[in-house]
Design a protein around this motif. Structure first.
Motif, PDB file in Angstrom:
ATOM      1  N   SER A 171      90.853 -63.957 151.839  1.00 12.69           N
ATOM      2  CA  SER A 171      90.804 -62.530 151.516  1.00 12.69           C
ATOM      3  C   SER A 171      91.913 -61.787 152.232  1.00 12.69           C
ATOM      4  O   SER A 171      92.071 -61.895 153.448  1.00 12.69           O
ATOM      5  CB  SER A 171      89.458 -61.941 151.963  1.00 12.69           C
ATOM      6  OG  SER A 171      89.553 -60.538 152.171  1.00 12.69           O
ATOM      7  N   GLU A 224      85.436 -67.621 151.216  1.00 11.00           N
ATOM      8  CA  GLU A 224      84.490 -66.939 150.320  1.00 11.00           C
ATOM      9  C   GLU A 224      83.762 -67.945 149.440  1.00 11.00           C
ATOM     10  O   GLU A 224      82.553 -67.881 149.284  1.00 11.00           O
ATOM     11  CB  GLU A 224      85.230 -65.891 149.477  1.00 11.00           C
ATOM     12  CG  GLU A 224      85.694 -64.733 150.348  1.00 11.00           C
ATOM     13  CD  GLU A 224      86.240 -63.541 149.598  1.00 11.00           C
ATOM     14  OE1 GLU A 224      86.459 -63.621 148.365  1.00 11.00           O
ATOM     15  OE2 GLU A 224      86.477 -62.510 150.257  1.00 11.00           O
TER      16      GLU A 224
ATOM     17  N   GLN B 316      88.917 -53.797 149.437  1.00 11.25           N
ATOM     18  CA  GLN B 316      89.272 -55.208 149.383  1.00 11.25           C
ATOM     19  C   GLN B 316      87.961 -55.997 149.378  1.00 11.25           C
ATOM     20  O   GLN B 316      87.057 -55.672 150.149  1.00 11.25           O
ATOM     21  CB  GLN B 316      90.115 -55.597 150.613  1.00 11.25           C
ATOM     22  CG  GLN B 316      91.498 -54.935 150.670  1.00 11.25           C
ATOM     23  CD  GLN B 316      91.515 -53.655 151.510  1.00 11.25           C
ATOM     24  OE1 GLN B 316      90.473 -53.140 151.905  1.00 11.25           O
ATOM     25  NE2 GLN B 316      92.706 -53.133 151.766  1.00 11.25           N
ATOM     26  N   ALA B 317      87.890 -57.009 148.559  1.00  8.69           N
ATOM     27  CA  ALA B 317      86.618 -57.702 148.368  1.00  8.69           C
ATOM     28  C   ALA B 317      86.010 -58.251 149.666  1.00  8.69           C
ATOM     29  O   ALA B 317      84.828 -58.041 149.947  1.00  8.69           O
ATOM     30  CB  ALA B 317      86.787 -58.829 147.349  1.00  8.69           C
ATOM     31  N   GLY B 318      86.817 -58.926 150.481  1.00 11.70           N
ATOM     32  CA  GLY B 318      86.306 -59.602 151.675  1.00 11.70           C
ATOM     33  C   GLY B 318      85.452 -58.725 152.587  1.00 11.70           C
ATOM     34  O   GLY B 318      84.301 -59.072 152.899  1.00 11.70           O
ATOM     35  N   MET B 321      82.085 -58.048 151.195  1.00 13.65           N
ATOM     36  CA  MET B 321      81.148 -59.170 151.278  1.00 13.65           C
ATOM     37  C   MET B 321      80.600 -59.315 152.691  1.00 13.65           C
ATOM     38  O   MET B 321      79.412 -59.599 152.879  1.00 13.65           O
ATOM     39  CB  MET B 321      81.835 -60.444 150.829  1.00 13.65           C
ATOM     40  CG  MET B 321      82.124 -60.397 149.324  1.00 13.65           C
ATOM     41  SD  MET B 321      83.192 -61.747 148.790  1.00 13.65           S
ATOM     42  CE  MET B 321      82.134 -63.124 149.209  1.00 13.65           C
ATOM     43  N   PRO B 351      88.507 -54.502 133.650  1.00 17.43           N
ATOM     44  CA  PRO B 351      87.318 -55.343 133.479  1.00 17.43           C
ATOM     45  C   PRO B 351      87.302 -56.564 134.398  1.00 17.43           C
ATOM     46  O   PRO B 351      87.049 -57.679 133.968  1.00 17.43           O
ATOM     47  CB  PRO B 351      87.398 -55.758 132.004  1.00 17.43           C
ATOM     48  CG  PRO B 351      88.828 -55.626 131.639  1.00 17.43           C
ATOM     49  CD  PRO B 351      89.396 -54.530 132.481  1.00 17.43           C
ATOM     50  N   LEU B 352      87.571 -56.318 135.664  1.00 15.52           N
ATOM     51  CA  LEU B 352      87.479 -57.396 136.652  1.00 15.52           C
ATOM     52  C   LEU B 352      86.028 -57.658 136.981  1.00 15.52           C
ATOM     53  O   LEU B 352      85.144 -56.882 136.646  1.00 15.52           O
ATOM     54  CB  LEU B 352      88.195 -56.972 137.918  1.00 15.52           C
ATOM     55  CG  LEU B 352      89.665 -57.336 137.958  1.00 15.52           C
ATOM     56  CD1 LEU B 352      90.341 -56.585 139.080  1.00 15.52           C
ATOM     57  CD2 LEU B 352      89.794 -58.838 138.189  1.00 15.52           C
ATOM     58  N   ALA B 353      85.790 -58.699 137.723  1.00 18.55           N
ATOM     59  CA  ALA B 353      84.408 -59.114 137.945  1.00 18.55           C
ATOM     60  C   ALA B 353      83.586 -58.190 138.850  1.00 18.55           C
ATOM     61  O   ALA B 353      82.456 -57.853 138.533  1.00 18.55           O
ATOM     62  CB  ALA B 353      84.392 -60.516 138.501  1.00 18.55           C
ATOM     63  N   MET B 354      84.133 -57.763 139.989  1.00 18.17           N
ATOM     64  CA  MET B 354      83.285 -57.141 141.017  1.00 18.17           C
ATOM     65  C   MET B 354      83.168 -55.625 140.835  1.00 18.17           C
ATOM     66  O   MET B 354      83.675 -54.854 141.642  1.00 18.17           O
ATOM     67  CB  MET B 354      83.862 -57.490 142.393  1.00 18.17           C
ATOM     68  CG  MET B 354      82.848 -57.501 143.516  1.00 18.17           C
ATOM     69  SD  MET B 354      83.540 -58.339 144.980  1.00 18.17           S
ATOM     70  CE  MET B 354      82.862 -57.344 146.306  1.00 18.17           C
ATOM     71  N   ASN B 357      77.604 -53.242 142.367  1.00 19.85           N
ATOM     72  CA  ASN B 357      77.505 -53.080 143.809  1.00 19.85           C
ATOM     73  C   ASN B 357      77.413 -54.444 144.511  1.00 19.85           C
ATOM     74  O   ASN B 357      76.531 -55.218 144.166  1.00 19.85           O
ATOM     75  CB  ASN B 357      76.243 -52.245 144.093  1.00 19.85           C
ATOM     76  CG  ASN B 357      76.231 -51.638 145.479  1.00 19.85           C
ATOM     77  OD1 ASN B 357      77.216 -51.711 146.199  1.00 19.85           O
ATOM     78  ND2 ASN B 357      75.107 -51.039 145.823  1.00 19.85           N
ATOM     79  N   PRO B 358      78.247 -54.813 145.522  1.00 20.42           N
ATOM     80  CA  PRO B 358      79.422 -54.083 146.009  1.00 20.42           C
ATOM     81  C   PRO B 358      80.507 -53.915 144.940  1.00 20.42           C
ATOM     82  O   PRO B 358      80.683 -54.809 144.103  1.00 20.42           O
ATOM     83  CB  PRO B 358      79.954 -54.968 147.140  1.00 20.42           C
ATOM     84  CG  PRO B 358      78.956 -56.023 147.402  1.00 20.42           C
ATOM     85  CD  PRO B 358      78.044 -56.091 146.242  1.00 20.42           C
TER      86      PRO B 358
END
Lengths: 485, 485
Positions: A171, A224, B316-318, B321, B351-354, B357-358
Motif C-alpha cells: 500500500s 493486504e 489511500q486504501a491501506g 483497512m 467504478p473501482l472496487a472499494m 464503507n470503507p
C-alpha cells in the motif's frame, strides 16, 4: 527470469549509476514533475536523464525525446507515462539494455475495466521476455536512503534518516504513513519499496535480495492479500537466522477482508490463518502500522534475545506496571532474578516494597550510582534476556542523567536495552539521540511501545526455536504450510 | 468533612488567590526550589508566599520564617518540609484558615517502616479535624493549566496547552509521562492531579468536584489499586450524561498485580473484575497510558455518538483497512450506507472496487470537489454515527487541502470527525492546528489511534445505554457492583 539477471536488475533499481525518467515534466500537475523533484533534490549523485518528447530540458537537465535517442545506457528507468504507452517504453528499455524499471503509472490490474488486467498481463510478458524486473505498476516508487536515491513521486521521503529498516509494502498509503512517522520519530530506514500491482516483483522475489543487502537490518512487510502466499513463506523461512522479517497483515476483520479482496484483486483470508502460516515461516506478526515500524526498528537495532525474559527497571512505579502489563499480554516473561542479583539490588534500595522485578528505582532518584548499580546487576544476571528501562526526567531529577548515559554508552547493548526515557523538550533529546546513534539503547515515547517492542524480540526468539517439519532435507518441497490463496 | 467546606477547599487548591510554599528554597537539590520555580515561571498571577525559617527572600520574593508569622491568610499551602514537621505545619494551616493543601512531602504510608503509616494516620486525623482537604502526601503536586497554576515540583508541566482533559493519577510517573506526551502532541489539558497517598482526597472525592468544573471536558483516571473501590464507582455513575470518565487500571497481569499491591499498599485485583465494575459505573476502560490520553481527548473534544457506527473515508486504501481492523476489534460497527448515500458516492468515484464503507477516495485524489462530496454524503447519512477520515498528504496531493479544510471548518463536528491527516513537517501542520482549535476535527498520527479513539466514543455510547439495577430509587445503596477491596 534467471536469478542472477533478476538480482542484477534489482541492484540497478536500488543503486543505479544513472536513472532515466520517462515522462519527466516541469508541470506540477504531472507525477513526472514530482519524480524529478524527488531525484534532483534528494541528493542522488548519479546521472539523471529526463525523457520527454516536447522538452529539451527539464529542471535544468538536458532532456531527450525518447530513450532510443539518448546516446548512453541508463542503468534504471522510472516510467511515468500513461498506461497505453508503457509497453512501447518497456520495449525501448529492452533495446537500451536498461537493467531494472520502476513503473509508477496506474491504470492496470487495479482498474475496473478488464482492459487494465489485460494490459498488465501483456506488459508482464514483455518484461519477463526482456529479463527486466519491474517494480509496480501503480506504485509511488522506491527509495534507497543509503544511496540517497528517491525514485518516487514523494520528494519528502528523502527526509527520512538512513538506517536499518526496509519496508516492502502493498500500500502506498501505508508507505507514506510509515515514512512520515519514521521522519518524525527519527527512525532510520534503509529502503521503502512500494510493490504496487506486482508485475514481476513480489514479496517473495525481494526477500532473497534483501537478505543479501547489508544496509537492511530487518524487513517489514505490509501485506493486504496474496494470490499465492507459498513463495513468500518459503523464502521467508530461508532467512531464519540471517535477517528478521516482521509483517502486518491488514484485513483481519470481515469488512477489512472484503475491502482487501476488492482493493487488491486477491484473496485476503482470515487473519488467524495468515498469522499461523506467517509464524511457521518465522515471520513475526504485529497488529498495526506503528507496531510494524517499531518491531522492525528493534529487530534491526538490537542484538537477539538469548532468552525470552525481561528485567523491568523503572524510575517511577506506574510506567513499570504499564510495561509489565504489555509484556505479560504479549508473551514476554518477567525474569526472576538470581539471589545474588536480588541481594545487590536490595543493598542499593531502601527496604521498600517494589525491589523484585519490576524494580522501582524511584527511592534512589537522586543517587545515580545506585541506579547504575541496579541496572548493571540486572543486566549481568544470566536469567535476564534483555532490559526495559523506563524513566521520566524533568528538572528535578535530571542530575542522574550523565552517569546513566555513560553507563549505557559503555555497556552498549550486550543484551537488548529498550528504553522509555521521556522528558520535556530540551531536557534530554540530544543525549537520547547520541545513545541511539551509538547503538546503546532503542528509545520509545511510551512504556507500552517499549514493552511491545521487547515482546517482538521475544516472539522472534520463540519462532527461531520452533521445530519445523521437512526442514532437514528438501525444504523447498516439503514445506507443510497451508495454502492460503 | 462537610461537602461544601471540602469543595471550597478544593476550589482554593485549584484556583487560589494566594499560595504559601512551606519549605521554599533556593537550593536546586531541594524540591522546595523546583516548586518555587514552577509557581513563579508558570505564569501564576496570585500572591506567592515562600516560607523558610532561614531566608528572608526566596527567588526575589519576600519570605517568612513560618506561616504564623505571615500577616495575611494564604488561600492554599504547598508543603515540602520533611515528614516529621508536616503535622505542625498543618496545625498552623488550621490556625491561619488555609482552605486547602498540596502535601508533596514523602515518607508516609508508602515507606516500609510502620512509622510512616502511623504518621499518615495522625496527619489525616488532623486534616479532617481542621476540615482541610489535602492532596498527597507523596505527590509531585497538582497543575491547573487554565489558572496557570503549577503547584508541582515539575516546572515543565506549565508547557502543556490548556484544554479539556483532566488527569487524576495514582502515579507520578504516569502523570509526567502523559504530561510530556500531551506537550509533544499538542493535547490540551485542564488539570493534572497527583493523588499520592490519598490522605483525605481520593478518586471518589474529586469526581463530583470535577463534574462541576467547567474547564474539565473529560476525566482520565490512572488507577493502580483501590482499598475500597465502591465510592469511586458510585460517584462515577452519578456523572453519567454529565461528564465522561475513562480509566486505565494497570496491573492486569499477575506480576503487575503483585507489584501494584506492594507499591500502593492496597489491593489491585484482577484486571477483568475491575473492568466489569468500572463498566457498570459507566467508566470507559483502556489498556495503556497513551490510550488513556487519547480517549480522554476525544471524549473532551467530540460530540457524543448518536449511534455506534462509523464511516471510514480514506485517501489511500491501506490506512482505511488498518482503521477498519481496529474498529472491528474494539467493537465499533462499520456503517452500512443508505442506497442514496451509496449512489452519491458512486457518482463521484470511478467504478473501482472499494466504494462501500470503507471508501477509498484515492481515485479522486486530485478532485477536491469529489472528496468533499463523498465526505458530505457519508456524514449526512443517518446510518452514520461518526466519521474517520484518513489521508496522507505529500507534495503531489496537497492541492486538495484548502477545500477539505473549508469543508471541515464549516461542518464543525455536527457528528464526531476523527482524522489521521499525516504529512511531512511544513505540509499541513498549521492547518491541522487551526482545524483542531476550531473544534472541527480531532487528529491522530496513525489510523489505528484514530480508530481506537472513535471506538472509545462507541464504547461510551454503549455504556450510557446499559440498564443498571437499582438506579431508579436509591442508587447510593442498592448499587450491585461487587466489592473489589
Amino acid at each position: 527470469m534467471e536469478k542472477e539477471r533478476f538480482f542484477k536488475g534489482l541492484r540497478a533499481v536500488f543503486n543505479p549509476s544513472s536513472v532515466a525518467v520517462v515522462g519527466a515534466s516541469e508541470k506540477p500537475a504531472k507525477l513526472g514533475f514530482h519524480v524529478m523533484k524527488s531525484l534532483t533534490r534528494g541528493g542522488y549523485e548519479g546521472a539523471i536523464i529526463p525523457i520527454n518528447p516536447s522538452s529539451t530540458e527539464v529542471m535544468g537537465i538536458k532532456a531527450y525525446p525518447s530513450l532510443t535517442e539518448y546516446p548512453g545506457t541508463p542503468d534504471m528507468a522510472i516510467i511515468v507515462v500513461p498506461a497505453a504507452h508503457v509497453a512501447s517504453v518497456l520495449a525501448e528499455c529492452g533495446k537500451k539494455s536498461v537493467k531494472g524499471v520502476v513503473l509508477i503509472t496506474a491504470g492496470f490490474k487495479e482498474i475496473d475495466d478488464p482492459s487494465g488486467a489485460l494490459l498488465q498481463k501483456e506488459v508482464a510478458l514483455l518484461a519477463d521476455s526482456l529479463s527486466i524486473p519491474v517494480i509496480g505498476p501503480n506504485t509511488f516508487g522506491i527509495v534507497n536512503l543509503h544511496a540517497r536515491l528517491n525514485a518516487s513521486f514523494t520528494p519528502e521521503f528523502s527526509l527520512v534518516r538512513a538506517g536499518g529498516v526496509t519496508l516492502v509494502s502493498q500500500s502506498g498509503g501505508i508507505s507514506h504513513l510509515l515514512g512520515f512517522l519514521a521522519m518524525k520519530q527519527g527512525i532510520g530506514m534503509a529502503k521503502i519499496i512500494g510493490l504496487g500491482n506486482r508485475l514481476n516483483v513480489d514479496f517473495a522475489d525481494l526477500l532473497p535480495f534483501l537478505a543479501e543487502d547489508e544496509e537492511t537490518g530487518a524487513i517489514a512487510l505490509y501485506i493486504e492479500g496474496l494470490d499465492n502466499p507459498r513463495p513468500l513463506l518459503e523464502e521467508a523461512k530461508k532467512l531464519l537466522g540471517r535477517k528478521p522479517v516482521v509483517a502486518y497483515k491488514s484485513g483481519a476483520g470481515t469488512r477489512g477482508d472484503a475491502a482487501s479482496r476488492s482493493h487488491t484483486g486477491s484473496l485476503a483470508g482470515r487473519g488467524e490463518i495468515y498469522d499461523g502460516a506467517l509464524h511457521q515461516a518465522c515471520i513475526v506478526t504485529v497488529k498495526s502500522p506503528q507496531a510494524l515500524l517499531d518491531a522492525a526498528r528493534v529487530l534491526a537495532s538490537c542484538p537477539g534475545l538469548k532468552m525470552n525474559t525481561v528485567a523491568i527497571l523503572t524510575g517511577q512505579a506506574g510506567p513499570g506496571m504499564a510495561a509489565s502489563d504489555v509484556c505479560e499480554t504479549e508473551g514476554m516473561k518477567i525474569a526472576v532474578f538470581s539471589t545474588q542479583t536480588q541481594e545487590k539490588i536490595n543493598a542499593l534500595l531502601p527496604p521498600l516494597a517494589m525491589r523484585t522485578n519490576p524494580v522501582d528505582m524511584g527511592p534512589a532518584w537522586y543517587d545515580a550510582r545506585a541506579i547504575e548499580g541496579i541496572v548493571r546487576a540486572a543486566l549481568d544476571d544470566e536469567a535476564v534476556g534483555g532490559a526495559l528501562i523506563l524513566m521520566m526526567f524533568a528538572s528535578a531529577n535530571r542530575d542522574v542523567l550523565p552517569r546513566i548515559k555513560d553507563f549505557f554508552l559503555e555497556w552498549k547493548q550486550k543484551k537488548p536495552v529498550i528504553t522509555c526515557f521521556s522528558a520535556p523538550e530540551g531536557i534530554w533529546d540530544e543525549d537520547i539521540r547520541i545513545l541511539e546513534e551509538a547503538g546503546a539503547i532503542v528509545n520509545f515515547p511510551t512504556p507500552e511501545r517499549a514493552a511491545s517492542a521487547m515482546s517482538v524480540l521475544g516472539r522472534y526468539k520463540t519462532l527461531t526455536l520452533m521445530p519445523f517439519w521437512g526442514t532437514t532435507k528438501d525444504e523447498n518441497h516439503s514445506h507443510p504450510s497451508q495454502p492460503l490463496g
